[in-house]
Design a protein around this motif. Structure first.
Motif, PDB file in Angstrom:
ATOM      1  N   ALA A  52     -13.415 -55.362 -59.078  1.00 55.59           N
ATOM      2  CA  ALA A  52     -13.551 -54.978 -57.675  1.00 55.59           C
ATOM      3  C   ALA A  52     -13.374 -56.193 -56.765  1.00 55.59           C
ATOM      4  CB  ALA A  52     -14.904 -54.311 -57.433  1.00 55.59           C
ATOM      5  N   SER A  53     -13.960 -57.337 -57.181  1.00 53.09           N
ATOM      6  CA  SER A  53     -13.803 -58.543 -56.350  1.00 53.09           C
ATOM      7  C   SER A  53     -12.357 -59.038 -56.380  1.00 53.09           C
ATOM      8  CB  SER A  53     -14.764 -59.634 -56.800  1.00 53.09           C
ATOM      9  OG  SER A  53     -14.417 -60.114 -58.089  1.00 53.09           O
ATOM     10  N   GLU A  54     -11.701 -58.933 -57.527  1.00 57.21           N
ATOM     11  CA  GLU A  54     -10.277 -59.309 -57.603  1.00 57.21           C
ATOM     12  C   GLU A  54      -9.443 -58.414 -56.693  1.00 57.21           C
ATOM     13  OE1 GLU A  54      -8.907 -59.226 -61.621  1.00 57.21           O
ATOM     14  OE2 GLU A  54      -9.805 -61.155 -62.127  1.00 57.21           O
ATOM     15  N   ILE A  55      -9.710 -57.138 -56.748  1.00 56.25           N
ATOM     16  CA  ILE A  55      -8.958 -56.200 -55.907  1.00 56.25           C
ATOM     17  C   ILE A  55      -9.247 -56.476 -54.440  1.00 56.25           C
ATOM     18  CG2 ILE A  55      -8.752 -53.773 -55.249  1.00 56.25           C
ATOM     19  CD1 ILE A  55      -9.165 -53.106 -58.252  1.00 56.25           C
ATOM     20  N   GLU A  56     -10.528 -56.685 -54.101  1.00 52.44           N
ATOM     21  CA  GLU A  56     -10.896 -56.983 -52.707  1.00 52.44           C
ATOM     22  C   GLU A  56     -10.261 -58.291 -52.264  1.00 52.44           C
ATOM     23  OE1 GLU A  56     -12.424 -56.240 -49.055  1.00 52.44           O
ATOM     24  OE2 GLU A  56     -12.538 -54.889 -50.775  1.00 52.44           O
ATOM     25  N   GLY A  57     -10.293 -59.312 -53.135  1.00 50.12           N
ATOM     26  CA  GLY A  57      -9.654 -60.589 -52.814  1.00 50.12           C
ATOM     27  C   GLY A  57      -8.146 -60.428 -52.656  1.00 50.12           C
ATOM     28  N   GLY A  58      -7.543 -59.621 -53.506  1.00 52.07           N
ATOM     29  CA  GLY A  58      -6.102 -59.352 -53.387  1.00 52.07           C
ATOM     30  C   GLY A  58      -5.767 -58.642 -52.090  1.00 52.07           C
ATOM     31  N   ILE A  59      -6.609 -57.698 -51.712  1.00 49.21           N
ATOM     32  CA  ILE A  59      -6.388 -56.984 -50.451  1.00 49.21           C
ATOM     33  C   ILE A  59      -6.534 -57.938 -49.280  1.00 49.21           C
ATOM     34  CG2 ILE A  59      -7.353 -55.233 -48.914  1.00 49.21           C
ATOM     35  CD1 ILE A  59      -7.984 -53.567 -51.439  1.00 49.21           C
ATOM     36  N   GLN A  60      -7.584 -58.780 -49.315  1.00 56.14           N
ATOM     37  CA  GLN A  60      -7.778 -59.754 -48.235  1.00 56.14           C
ATOM     38  C   GLN A  60      -6.617 -60.748 -48.205  1.00 56.14           C
ATOM     39  OE1 GLN A  60     -11.616 -61.486 -48.971  1.00 56.14           O
ATOM     40  NE2 GLN A  60     -12.738 -59.728 -48.126  1.00 56.14           N
ATOM     41  N   HIS A  61      -6.182 -61.184 -49.384  1.00 59.33           N
ATOM     42  CA  HIS A  61      -5.047 -62.113 -49.457  1.00 59.33           C
ATOM     43  C   HIS A  61      -3.784 -61.446 -48.909  1.00 59.33           C
ATOM     44  CE1 HIS A  61      -2.686 -65.459 -50.939  1.00 59.33           C
ATOM     45  NE2 HIS A  61      -1.878 -64.607 -51.581  1.00 59.33           N
ATOM     46  N   ALA A  62      -3.566 -60.188 -49.274  1.00 55.53           N
ATOM     47  CA  ALA A  62      -2.396 -59.462 -48.773  1.00 55.53           C
ATOM     48  C   ALA A  62      -2.470 -59.288 -47.259  1.00 55.53           C
ATOM     49  CB  ALA A  62      -2.287 -58.102 -49.464  1.00 55.53           C
ATOM     50  N   GLU A  63      -3.660 -58.995 -46.735  1.00 56.41           N
ATOM     51  CA  GLU A  63      -3.828 -58.857 -45.290  1.00 56.41           C
ATOM     52  C   GLU A  63      -3.571 -60.192 -44.590  1.00 56.41           C
ATOM     53  OE1 GLU A  63      -7.753 -57.282 -44.863  1.00 56.41           O
ATOM     54  OE2 GLU A  63      -7.118 -55.210 -45.212  1.00 56.41           O
ATOM     55  N   ILE A  65      -1.673 -62.667 -45.737  1.00 52.45           N
ATOM     56  CA  ILE A  65      -0.224 -62.915 -45.812  1.00 52.45           C
ATOM     57  C   ILE A  65       0.517 -62.037 -44.815  1.00 52.45           C
ATOM     58  CG2 ILE A  65       1.795 -62.623 -47.311  1.00 52.45           C
ATOM     59  CD1 ILE A  65       0.102 -63.685 -49.609  1.00 52.45           C
ATOM     60  N   GLN A  66       0.100 -60.787 -44.663  1.00 50.61           N
ATOM     61  CA  GLN A  66       0.735 -59.882 -43.702  1.00 50.61           C
ATOM     62  C   GLN A  66       0.554 -60.412 -42.282  1.00 50.61           C
ATOM     63  OE1 GLN A  66       2.623 -57.171 -44.360  1.00 50.61           O
ATOM     64  NE2 GLN A  66       3.056 -57.040 -42.192  1.00 50.61           N
ATOM     65  N   THR A  67      -0.652 -60.911 -41.971  1.00 51.61           N
ATOM     66  CA  THR A  67      -0.916 -61.485 -40.647  1.00 51.61           C
ATOM     67  C   THR A  67      -0.036 -62.707 -40.415  1.00 51.61           C
ATOM     68  OG1 THR A  67      -3.205 -60.726 -40.762  1.00 51.61           O
ATOM     69  CG2 THR A  67      -2.703 -62.421 -39.140  1.00 51.61           C
ATOM     70  N   GLU A  68       0.051 -63.582 -41.431  1.00 56.84           N
ATOM     71  CA  GLU A  68       0.901 -64.766 -41.314  1.00 56.84           C
ATOM     72  C   GLU A  68       2.374 -64.366 -41.149  1.00 56.84           C
ATOM     73  OE1 GLU A  68       0.089 -67.109 -44.776  1.00 56.84           O
ATOM     74  OE2 GLU A  68      -1.881 -67.748 -44.047  1.00 56.84           O
ATOM     75  N   ALA A  69       2.795 -63.347 -41.888  1.00 57.69           N
ATOM     76  CA  ALA A  69       4.177 -62.873 -41.773  1.00 57.69           C
ATOM     77  C   ALA A  69       4.445 -62.298 -40.380  1.00 57.69           C
ATOM     78  CB  ALA A  69       4.466 -61.818 -42.844  1.00 57.69           C
ATOM     79  N   ASP A  70       3.474 -61.569 -39.845  1.00 61.48           N
ATOM     80  CA  ASP A  70       3.625 -61.032 -38.488  1.00 61.48           C
ATOM     81  C   ASP A  70       3.723 -62.167 -37.465  1.00 61.48           C
ATOM     82  OD1 ASP A  70       3.581 -58.444 -39.441  1.00 61.48           O
ATOM     83  OD2 ASP A  70       1.454 -58.110 -38.978  1.00 61.48           O
ATOM     84  N   GLN A  71       2.873 -63.184 -37.644  1.00 61.77           N
ATOM     85  CA  GLN A  71       2.917 -64.324 -36.732  1.00 61.77           C
ATOM     86  C   GLN A  71       4.250 -65.064 -36.853  1.00 61.77           C
ATOM     87  OE1 GLN A  71      -0.536 -66.578 -37.869  1.00 61.77           O
ATOM     88  NE2 GLN A  71      -1.938 -65.371 -36.598  1.00 61.77           N
ATOM     89  N   ALA A  72       4.715 -65.234 -38.089  1.00 59.35           N
ATOM     90  CA  ALA A  72       6.009 -65.909 -38.304  1.00 59.35           C
ATOM     91  C   ALA A  72       7.138 -65.094 -37.685  1.00 59.35           C
ATOM     92  CB  ALA A  72       6.251 -66.125 -39.796  1.00 59.35           C
TER      93      ALA A  72
END
Length: 185
Positions: A52-63, A65-72
């Motif tokens: 669950a923590s891996e999945i939550e960390g992956g989701i947070q990491h994906a979010e 990265i998505q935020t950074e991609a949007d900013q880029a």
């Protein structure tokens, strides 16, 4: 029936367990429950929390990265807009500069044309004067020779010859210009 016997509530026939077997089954069931509750369940719980923590960390990491991609992407679009504006300004400046260069070239060409025309007119005027002077000298020489033959005396005297030539040319200039039948003068 004897009083010692248990009366089954439901008659299971040959499937009805004997009391010692039933008690041993209950003890084993309890023992299995304790082993599962103390050993297996905590491992499953730890594994579940880890996943669950891996999945939550992956989701947070994906979010993230998505935020950074949007900013880029926003930065890229902003830079692209700036480049497009710069290109448009440069194109407009080049157009204005091109028009200015063409205008300057036309002005320079007009000045050069006027200079060349003035130079050509001056040269034509000088050549006309030179030709008139040479023609006057040739006509004067011929007129002097002809006048000398007509008069019968030599006109070698320069003063007399010059006066005679000047008179002859003045008479020629005073005569009206005749046109040839084909319109040439």
């Amino acid at each position: 029936m004897t009083g010692n016997e248990l009366v089954p509530l439901i008659d299971l026939g040959p499937l009805a367990p004997e009391l010692p077997e039933f008690l041993a089954g209950l003890v084993l069931l309890g023992l299995m429950w304790v082993v599962i509750a103390k050993a297996v369940a905590p491992r499953f719980e730890t594994l579940y929390e880890h996943r669950a923590s891996e999945i939550e960390g992956g989701i947070q990491h994906a979010e993230k990265i998505q935020t950074e991609a949007d900013q880029a992407r926003e930065l890229y679009e902003q830079k692209l807009a700036e480049v497009n504006e710069s290109v448009a300004r440069a194109r407009e400046e080049a157009k204005v500069r091109g028009e200015q260069i063409v205008r300057e070239a036309k002005e320079h060409a007009a000045l050069e044309q006027a200079r060349m025309i003035a130079q050509a007119r001056a040269q034509i005027s000088a050549e006309r004067q030179q030709a008139a002077h040479e023609l006057t000298a040739q006509v004067g020489g011929l007129a002097t020779t002809l006048a000398g033959r007509i008069v019968g005396e030599s006109l070698d005297d320069d003063q007399r010859a010059r006066r005679t030539v000047d008179r002859f040319l003045a008479d020629l200039e005073a005569q009206p210009v005749r046109t040839a039948p084909d319109g040439a003068q």
